[in-house]
Design an enzyme around this catalytic site. Structure first.
Site: not given
Ligand SMILES: [Zn+2]
Length: 349
Positions: A139, A180, A13, A98, A256, A15
């Site tokens: 999420h 997460h 995960h 996602k 994350d 970004h």
């Molecule tokens: Zn994320």
């Protein structure tokens, strides 16, 4: 002096952003991890096959020369998503669907995003994802209650649990990721779930508690530590740590890592997200060592994730050595997690 050699790890995960930020942050992921799941919440969220192709090219062309880093592409579950579009994105290389609930994180706008209760309208899309063998990466934070009242951030993950349970019981063939995890309750849900359900754990949630981010009234006191889901209580953090080091094969590393320029972190309210990849593995090593389970780190960072994703375990290795180093405060104007602090393990090759 302890040193640890592990297979090149997998970041389930991350970004990586786009443009100049992508160029700045990518080496911190690509030089360490053999592969990573690149989340698609760009300024224009990735929701079509063409966008998947373009973003993949952007990442590949920003790689340091000679790199064999393999990005795993994702597509965002937005209002326009259909089973047909999903299949096109899959053919364009997307392996992950996602889901960031509308208005709960960076670039997940209220207008195009899907809320958790609205997921029921996308069951044909989820069924298609299961057929294609795509991973449904969620999420899981409920932003608003049934009366449309905003839910406090500390309660959002717990209140998403009943909805997640519904998805788990309705889709036994779909690989479901709980991204997460931050609460003891959510961890129990994942443990009790069947083998098609797994969770990622970040480096920062091994370290942070709510008191490191906000005061008891919920006012943010350290915006650099602010991310979503926000870090929870001491009891929750202990559950995250114990689970990470327990060797449970359905809990593995996903950073994350989410870079923002310092200006965005300083504004009110601050941008949510912590740029952690430059320091994440050092932190993980430190936590596993403190608990006496350094020998289990390799499964957490390099084994269980690829196994769930159906990827081979990397034949290449990295070495972490017990050697204090000071984390830079920022890299090209992007604050780094634990910036200015000394951490114990350093990647030496
Ligand atoms: Zn994320």
């Amino acid at each position: 002096m302890e040193s640890l050699r592990i297979s090149r790890p997998f970041d389930a995960h991350v970004h990586l952003r786009e443009g100049d930020i992508l160029k700045t942050v990518l080496p911190y992921t690509a030089d360490v991890f053999f592969s990573a799941v690149a989340m698609g919440n760009l300024k224009e969220p990735i929701s079509t096959a063409e966008q998947v192709r373009v973003y993949r090219e952007q990442i590949l062309s920003a790689l340091p020369s000679g790199s064999n880093f393999m990005p795993i592409m994702s597509v965002m579950l937005q209002k326009n998503m259909t089973p047909e579009i999903l299949e096109q994105t899959f053919e364009a290389g997307a392996q992950v669907l996602k889901f960031i609930p509308a208005a709960t994180s960076t670039n997940s706008s209220a207008s195009n995003g899907v809320t958790i209760p609205e997921l029921r309208n996308y069951y044909p899309v989820l069924a298609k994802a299961a057929d294609l063998g795509m991973i449904f990466s969620g999420h899981w934070e409920l932003a608003r209650d049934a009366g449309n009242v905003e839910i406090p951030e500390l309660e959002r993950e717990r209140l998403a649990i009943p909805w997640l349970r519904g998805i788990i019981s309705d889709f036994s063939e779909l690989k479901i990721m709980v991204e997460h995890v931050t609460t003891a309750e959510m961890i129990e849900v994942v443990k009790a779930a069947p083998d098609n359900v797994a969770a990622t754990i970040t480096a920062h949630h091994l370290m942070l508690e709510a008191k490191d981010v906000m005061d008891p009234s919920g006012r943010i006191i350290n915006s650099l530590n602010y991310c979503k889901p926000v870090a929870k209580t001491h009891r929750d953090r202990m559950a995250v740590v114990e689970t990470a080091v327990s060797g449970h094969p359905r809990f593995f590393f996903g950073s994350d890592s989410a870079p923002h320029p310092i200006s965005a972190k300083r504004r009110i309210p601050p941008a949510a997200g912590i740029f952690s990849d430059p320091v994440a593995l050092s932190i993980v090593a430190q936590v596993f060592e403190e608990r006496g389970f350094l020998n289990r780190m390799k499964n957490f960072t390099s084994g269980f994730g690829p196994q769930f994703y159906g990827l081979p375990i990397s034949q290449e290795t990295i070495v972490l050595e017990e050697r204090y180093w000071r984390v830079p405060e920022s890299i090209d104007g992007i604050p780094v997690f634990m910036g200015g602090k000394a951490v114990k393990y350093q990647i030496v090759s």
